[in-house]
Design an enzyme around this catalytic site. Structure first.
Site, PDB file in Angstrom:
ATOM      1  N   ALA A 146     -20.210  21.208  -4.641  1.00  0.00           N
ATOM      2  CA  ALA A 146     -19.846  20.431  -5.832  1.00  0.00           C
ATOM      3  C   ALA A 146     -18.503  20.917  -6.366  1.00  0.00           C
ATOM      4  CB  ALA A 146     -20.925  20.588  -6.892  1.00  0.00           C
ATOM      5  N   LYS A 147     -17.724  19.968  -6.891  1.00  0.00           N
ATOM      6  CA  LYS A 147     -16.394  20.326  -7.422  1.00  0.00           C
ATOM      7  C   LYS A 147     -16.575  20.613  -8.910  1.00  0.00           C
ATOM      8  CE  LYS A 147     -11.653  18.664  -6.671  1.00  0.00           C
ATOM      9  NZ  LYS A 147     -11.121  19.813  -5.958  1.00  0.00           N
ATOM     10  N   VAL A 148     -17.029  21.807  -9.178  1.00  0.00           N
ATOM     11  CA  VAL A 148     -17.410  22.206 -10.534  1.00  0.00           C
ATOM     12  C   VAL A 148     -16.322  23.107 -11.117  1.00  0.00           C
ATOM     13  CG1 VAL A 148     -19.105  23.524 -11.857  1.00  0.00           C
ATOM     14  CG2 VAL A 148     -19.858  21.981 -10.045  1.00  0.00           C
ATOM     15  N   SER A 176     -21.277  15.816  -7.691  1.00  0.00           N
ATOM     16  CA  SER A 176     -20.993  17.113  -8.334  1.00  0.00           C
ATOM     17  C   SER A 176     -21.706  17.202  -9.671  1.00  0.00           C
ATOM     18  CB  SER A 176     -19.481  17.289  -8.545  1.00  0.00           C
ATOM     19  OG  SER A 176     -18.807  17.300  -7.311  1.00  0.00           O
TER      20      SER A 176
END
Ligand code: PMP
Length: 296
Positions: free
Chosen positions: A153-155, A65
């Site tokens: 992505a863990k944004v 990420s």
């Protein structure tokens, strides 16, 4: 919900410090622009002691990420896993939700920062969506277009989209929202992946427009072992509404059945669905009880 008290420790940039005194930079890029990345892991109290489920995979995804948005990631994954276990010990937690967050300090420019910080917190947390079968709706809020955001992505900033969808669903009296992708297919829930069951097969959206959930992957692995067919293909709203049953999966929510979508009730009794079997197997897997039935 209280996430920490006066004694709670967090891991911050190489040291364990009190959560109550750890400060926040009010000129931080992460705070202003959502330019940060995070993870969600779960530790379980097993017969072999506390075990963080798929810890390495989660920290690898955190690295992915960060790299996806050019956020520096200068930590060793093995060390982060070790610090997570230490964090649980310091806070006397045997089962917990663990939240690492990579963030940046003062920088009001819209260009990538050259340095970043890491924080890891942990707290006791039951299944995120509870234990009861869910009522969900298809949301008017769509998932971000993969061409405008790295949806894999863990944004942090991306979760405004999830908050909008979930809040809107709850306001309408539902438990959770199902979001469509930019092509109009049902992608997933606000923070869980979706599986539907039709004629003894499971279906889930393919990876392109969804967040690649570790629990989703675990469900696919369980199905492989149980010889249950899983088909990854775009799902229409009609597919979801006309399924025999459905469930959501994620680290925080674990495996949770859906009873109703857009006021249409699934006809299959949850206890007789593939989802219910997966729910039991998942519990055994995270509790490292795969052979438990054989042992007792
Ligand atoms: N989708 C989104 C948007 C998420 O944030 C998450 C994690 N909470 C999931 C799906 C499920 O991912 P995982 O199974 O890796 O927890």
């Amino acid at each position: 919900m209280q996430y920490y008290n006066q004694d709670t420790a967090i891991y911050l940039d190489g040291a364990f410090v009190k959560a109550s005194t750890a400060g926040i930079d009010l000129f931080g890029q992460s705070l202003h622009y959502g330019y940060g990345a995070f993870e969600g892991l779960r530790a379980y109290s097993t017969h072999h002691g506390t075990r963080i489920f798929k810890a390495e995979e989660h920290f690898q995804r955190l690295q992915h990420s960060c790299e996806a948005i050019n956020l520096p990631f200068n930590w060793d994954i093995k060390t982060l896993v070790e610090r997570s276990y230490e964090l649980l010990e310091i806070n006397k937690l045997r089962a917990a939700y663990i939240r690492p967050l990579v963030f940046t300090g003062s920088n009001m420019h819209l260009t990538s920062s050259t340095s970043s910080n890491i924080m890891i917190a942990a707290w006791e947390w039951g299944p995120y969506l509870g234990h009861n079968l869910l009522r969900v709706c298809t949301s008017s809020v769509q998932r971000p277009n993969p061409k405008s955001f790295r949806v894999d992505a863990k944004v942090s900033g991306q979760y405004v989209n999830a908050i909008l969808a979930a809040t809107d669903a709850i306001k309408q009296g539902y438990d959770e929202a199902l979001l469509l992708d930019h092509e109009g297919f049902v992608a997933q829930a606000s923070s869980e992946n979706l599986f539907i069951e039709k004629d003894y097969k499971l279906y889930t959206a393919p990876l392109a427009n969804i967040f690649p959930g570790i629990t989703r992957q675990t469900v696919i692995e369980i199905c492989k072992k149980l010889q249950i067919e899983v088909i990854e293909r775009p799902l229409t709203i009609t597919d979801v509404q006309q399924a025999d049953s459905a469930f959501l999966c994620g680290t925080a929510a674990e495996i949770i059945g859906i009873k109703e979508v857009d006021h249409i009730t699934y006809k299959e009794d949850w206890e007789h669905t593939i989802g219910a079997t997966i729910q039991r197997k998942y519990k055994q897997l995270v509790l490292e009880e795969e052979h438990y039935e054989v042992i007792i």
